[in-house]
Design a protein around this motif. Structure first.
Motif, PDB file in Angstrom:
ATOM      1  N   UNK A   1      -8.852  -6.076  10.558  1.00 12.85           N
ATOM      2  CA  UNK A   1      -8.787  -4.840  11.332  1.00 12.85           C
ATOM      3  C   UNK A   1      -7.922  -3.789  10.642  1.00 12.85           C
ATOM      4  N   UNK A   2      -8.004  -3.751   9.314  1.00 11.70           N
ATOM      5  CA  UNK A   2      -7.243  -2.761   8.553  1.00 11.70           C
ATOM      6  C   UNK A   2      -8.108  -1.548   8.259  1.00 11.70           C
ATOM      7  N   UNK A   3      -7.498  -0.384   8.337  1.00 10.36           N
ATOM      8  CA  UNK A   3      -8.164   0.855   7.937  1.00 10.36           C
ATOM      9  C   UNK A   3      -8.224   0.967   6.419  1.00 10.36           C
ATOM     10  N   UNK A   4      -7.289   0.282   5.738  1.00 14.74           N
ATOM     11  CA  UNK A   4      -7.201   0.349   4.288  1.00 14.74           C
ATOM     12  C   UNK A   4      -5.882   0.939   3.844  1.00 14.74           C
ATOM     13  N   UNK A   5      -5.810   1.391   2.599  1.00 13.56           N
ATOM     14  CA  UNK A   5      -4.587   1.980   2.049  1.00 13.56           C
ATOM     15  C   UNK A   5      -4.917   3.301   1.361  1.00 13.56           C
ATOM     16  N   UNK A   6      -3.922   4.188   1.351  1.00 13.15           N
ATOM     17  CA  UNK A   6      -4.034   5.458   0.620  1.00 13.15           C
ATOM     18  C   UNK A   6      -2.761   5.618  -0.200  1.00 13.15           C
ATOM     19  N   UNK A   7      -2.910   5.852  -1.495  1.00 13.46           N
ATOM     20  CA  UNK A   7      -1.776   6.113  -2.381  1.00 13.46           C
ATOM     21  C   UNK A   7      -2.050   7.443  -3.080  1.00 13.46           C
ATOM     22  N   UNK A   8      -1.617   8.557  -2.487  1.00  9.89           N
ATOM     23  CA  UNK A   8      -1.979   9.880  -3.017  1.00  9.89           C
ATOM     24  C   UNK A   8      -1.564  10.110  -4.463  1.00  9.89           C
ATOM     25  N   UNK A   9      -0.432   9.550  -4.886  1.00  5.74           N
ATOM     26  CA  UNK A   9       0.025   9.794  -6.259  1.00  5.74           C
ATOM     27  C   UNK A   9      -0.940   9.219  -7.291  1.00  5.74           C
ATOM     28  N   UNK A  10      -1.737   8.221  -6.880  1.00  8.12           N
ATOM     29  CA  UNK A  10      -2.728   7.625  -7.785  1.00  8.12           C
ATOM     30  C   UNK A  10      -4.128   8.179  -7.553  1.00  8.12           C
TER      31      UNK A  10
ATOM     32  N   UNK B   1       3.844   9.004   0.377  1.00 11.13           N
ATOM     33  CA  UNK B   1       3.843   8.195  -0.843  1.00 11.13           C
ATOM     34  C   UNK B   1       2.839   7.054  -0.707  1.00 11.13           C
ATOM     35  N   UNK B   2       2.803   6.441   0.468  1.00  8.80           N
ATOM     36  CA  UNK B   2       1.849   5.372   0.761  1.00  8.80           C
ATOM     37  C   UNK B   2       1.423   5.487   2.216  1.00  8.80           C
ATOM     38  N   UNK B   3       0.172   5.162   2.474  1.00  6.00           N
ATOM     39  CA  UNK B   3      -0.349   5.106   3.838  1.00  6.00           C
ATOM     40  C   UNK B   3      -1.028   3.738   3.975  1.00  6.00           C
TER      41      UNK B   3
END
Length: 824
Positions: free
Chosen positions: A134-143, A184-186
């Motif tokens: 049930x994860x939406x996932x991850x977002x790492x804008x710097x990458x 930095x991280x989501x």
């Protein structure tokens, strides 16, 4: 989880999307779209048997056909397929997976195996770590990495978000875009059955690109791991928490746990405070806190200056400030006199400053310039109600211009442009300028008070406790005999007499219920102290008044043991501030130290006796320095599930007595928070040369906060041993210190050591370092290492004698010392 594995999860070099799709309403399509629209520069490999390509990218029919081993796999298939996919990924060599599907804990195979348990068993066997389900996932804008199925991307910034709720994630993302707030991280934990908060906090606490951490929590599953990581990280950066399930009914809705596994909200609150985190009450406060973290600076005072164009806004802001325990700053007389020349008649040049409703942007500009030039303002709230004379954004530009062009000390600046349509453009200007802005006076003041509360929490954590007198009776062996007698008779309850005897063994005064206990003409306060075992955080201590209808939510404050005198004092003050304990006319006065002593004694009972399940002491009669127990009940655990404290207590078992070469008897023991003053004296006693060798620089003397941090360690992850001798009956003198810092993976620990100059050659250094070697071995640490200067030949020789590999690096002027703890 190792930090290296977490880094692979959050910073992958290659990604496979299992169940990628060309159908626009499928997660497999949204994940592919987000990955491709970002700037991720590694291979993106869709896996699906249904399409030759997905979003124009060549697809692979199976995991086995992938040309390389992906660092990360995002599983977008239905829940029933997840365990088999984890098995295939494990065989391929992939070590990190995000599971989008939910509900695995409610699904079973034909043989009756729970799918979630099956998935975890397979993952453990093959070394695959799972984010979700049930994860939406991850977002790492710097990458440029958006490995999620969110509807929008995140801007780069310095705030990390870790959430169990996908809905909160997308809400925060949507809100942040207009505010131009970046991250930095989501990270969407989902159900967190494998990768959980503690591991993420450990990583983010060390991440140089993250300045603050924001948590949305439905439930914690490992109280000790969570507390250990949170306490370590909160020393370095703010951690804000919003916790759902304040009421038991809502907790049942948000948690996947059984009712008996859900902890009390009041206990969560106590845990957050003890870890130095800051809890916000709702989503509105959360958004305000994010605004402040993104655009604010650390505060160094708790006083606020308010500037507005009307008495109404001033009054609302002051009411909100005082209601939350804040304080108005007093302006210097010279500043007031300068403001009098600028503000028209009828306005107010003192705090809160009222420049009146007809004030122009130029008036705001001049007033702000005076305040900034004074260099005496630490925190400033500027407010503006809509004006028919000039647009709100013109006022905003005036404020931004003066603030950014000021070259001296800049206060923390908060903006509240009131209204909606008239203020919208101004808020966008503030966002672009990196100034925190809020819709209401209450929101702005609330955001400021979040920073104040965080500062107070940090000061509490660094407060030095007083030592408890050795004259207080302490007979834990006798108390254990009482418990063992009951257990041998298969009794889960001590008799009333046995319960009072147990308390007496710890120096707690117990009296006969039938006797007249009053020692003065005043009525004693009747309190209740209770110990109960929380399913998440273990034993907790409750304090309140002895009432007939007693509930943890309405009647008590909560604290996590172990308690020292400083923490006990804070608990009593909190109880009085919240009205859980009230001072009454004709009642005896409180003696704060006496009540704090009782709480520390109860804490020690909890530490010494893990078979204790519950303890109720009611009433406790408090009259001045007299604290007396009339009745008590003790419930024991008959099973083998011993109570585990969320915070590891002082490890008494590591104390030992040694004799130096000159015949002096010393004690080598773990450091205590009470050692701060002795540690300061020890550091001050070091010669300038010894301090230079120890710190590799000419450092000034440490502040109270720095020294408190060295004395107050988390025994679950750090260790420091001190060698002490008594100068006299009361005072302990520190003769030497050795400490280690261990990486989260427990692969390597780095030691540092110092001994009093006059004691060198007495064998003290060898005793301390061998003590630390033995300790690190017992913790299964793989390697112990240290660095010293070339001039410190004594340290290098000692390390070699104890089995270290010593290497001289003459180019850098250093000596590297390494000890393999398993092969030595």
């Amino acid at each position: 989880m190792t930090v290296k594995t977490i880094e692979q999860l959050l910073k992958p070099h290659s990604i496979a999307v299992i169940g990628a799709s060309n159908q626009p309403n499928r997660p497999g399509n949204a994940v592919m779209r987000n990955l491709l629209q970002g700037q991720f520069d590694g291979p993106i490999m869709p896996v699906t048997p249904h399409y030759k390509s997905v979003n124009g990218v060549l697809a692979y029919r199976s995991i086995d056909e992938l040309p390389i081993v992906p660092d990360l796999a995002i599983i977008c298939t239905r829940a029933t397929r997840v365990p088999a996919i984890i098995l295939q990924l494990g065989r391929k060599g992939t070590r990190n997976a995000i599971v989008i599907a939910s509900g695995l804990d409610n699904l079973y195979t034909a043989q009756g195996t729970n799918l979630q348990e099956q998935m975890l068993a397979i993952a453990k066997e093959w070394g695959v770590r799972i984010l979700g389900p049930d994860s939406l996932g991850i977002i790492v804008p710097s990458l440029g990495l958006n490995a999620s199925y969110a509807h929008t991307n995140a801007l780069p910034g310095k705030i990390a978000v870790v959430s169990q709720s996908s809905a909160v994630c997308v809400t925060l993302l949507d809100w942040s875009k207009r505010r131009r707030i970046g991250f930095s991280y989501f990270i969407s934990l989902g159900e967190g059955v494998d990768v959980d908060f503690d591991e993420m906090i450990d990583f983010l606490g060390r991440d140089p690109h993250t300045s603050a951490i924001l948590l949305y929590i439905d439930a914690i599953f490992d109280g000790r791991a969570f507390m250990s990581s949170a306490r370590a990280a909160s020393f370095n950066k703010p951690i804000l928490v919003i916790k759902a399930g304040t009421w038991s009914e809502s907790a049942l809705v948000t948690s996947r746990l059984q009712p008996e596994q859900i902890g009390e909200d009041a206990v969560y609150d106590a845990a957050f405070r003890r870890a130095g985190m800051l809890r916000v009450g709702d989503l509105r406060e959360l958004l305000a806190a994010v605004e402040t973290l993104a655009n604010g600076k650390p505060i160094y005072s708790e006083q606020l200056v308010i500037l507005a164009n009307g008495n109404g806004p001033c009054a609302m802001a002051v009411d909100a400030l005082l209601e939350r325990g804040g304080r108005l700053a007093k302006l210097d007389d010279a500043v007031v006199q300068q403001l009098q020349k600028i503000i028209h008649t009828g306005g107010r040049p003192s705090n809160p400053i009222n420049v009146l409703g007809d004030a122009s942007p130029e008036t705001y500009r001049k007033v702000l310039d005076v305040l900034l030039q004074s260099n005496s303002i630490d925190n400033l709230l500027i407010m503006q109600a809509p004006s028919a004379l000039t647009a709100g954004e013109i006022f905003a530009e005036a404020v931004i211009d003066v603030y950014h062009n000021h070259r001296g000390k800049k206060p923390n600046l908060f903006a509240n442009w009131m209204g909606e349509d008239a203020a919208q453009e101004a808020r966008l200007r503030f966002a672009a300028a990196g100034i925190a802005s809020f819709r209401t006076p209450e929101g702005a003041v609330g955001a400021f008070m979040h920073m104040v509360q965080y500062r107070r929490n940090q000061k509490l954590l660094s407060e030095t406790p007083e030592s408890i007198s050795d004259k207080v009776p302490y007979q834990p062996a006798y108390a254990q005999q009482l418990i063992e007698l009951a257990l041998s008779e298969d009794r889960a309850q001590l008799s009333s007499g046995e319960a009072l005897e147990l308390l007496s063994a710890y120096g707690i005064v117990c009296v006969d219920a039938g006797k007249n206990r009053a020692s003065s003409g005043y009525t004693p306060h009747k309190l209740r102290v209770q110990v109960q075992t929380d399913p998440v955080f273990g034993p907790v201590i409750l304090l309140g008044e002895a009432t007939s209808h007693w509930t943890i939510r309405k009647s008590a404050v909560v604290a996590l043991p172990p308690l020292n005198t400083a923490l006990a004092r804070y608990m009593v003050i909190q109880a009085m501030a919240e009205g859980k304990i009230r001072e009454r006319e004709s009642y005896a006065t409180f003696d704060l130290p006496a009540l704090c002593l009782l709480l520390t004694q109860i804490s020690q009972i909890v530490i010494d006796h893990p078979r204790l399940d519950a303890l109720v002491i009611s009433p406790v009669l408090v009259a001045g320095t007299q604290v007396q127990v009339v009745e008590a009940s003790v419930k024991l655990r008959l099973d083998n599930r011993l109570a585990t404290l969320a915070i590891r207590p002082y490890p008494t078992e590591l104390e030992e007595t040694c004799v130096l070469r000159d015949g002096q008897e010393i004690i080598v023991r773990p450091i205590k928070s009470e050692d701060e003053l002795s540690l300061q004296e020890f550091d001050n006693s070091q010669t300038k040369e010894d301090r230079y060798k120890r710190y590799f620089a000419d450092l000034p003397q440490f502040s109270h906060e720095q020294m408190a941090r060295l004395a107050q360690i988390d025994y679950a992850r750090d260790m420091a041993f001190v060698a002490v001798a008594r100068d006299n009956v009361l005072v302990e003198k520190i003769l030497g210190v050795v400490r280690v810092q261990t990486d989260p993976d427990n692969l390597q620990a780095e030691f540092a050591m110092a001994v009093r100059s006059e004691l060198k050659g007495m064998g003290l250094g060898a005793r301390l370092l061998q003590k630390m070697i033995d300790y690190c071995r017992s913790q299964n640490t793989k390697e112990l290492m240290g660095i010293t200067m070339l001039e410190n030949a004594g340290m290098a020789n000692l390390a070699r004698k104890l089995g270290f590999h010593v290497q001289f690096n003459r180019d850098e002027g250093l000596v590297d010392m390494k000890l393999d703890l398993h092969n030595t």
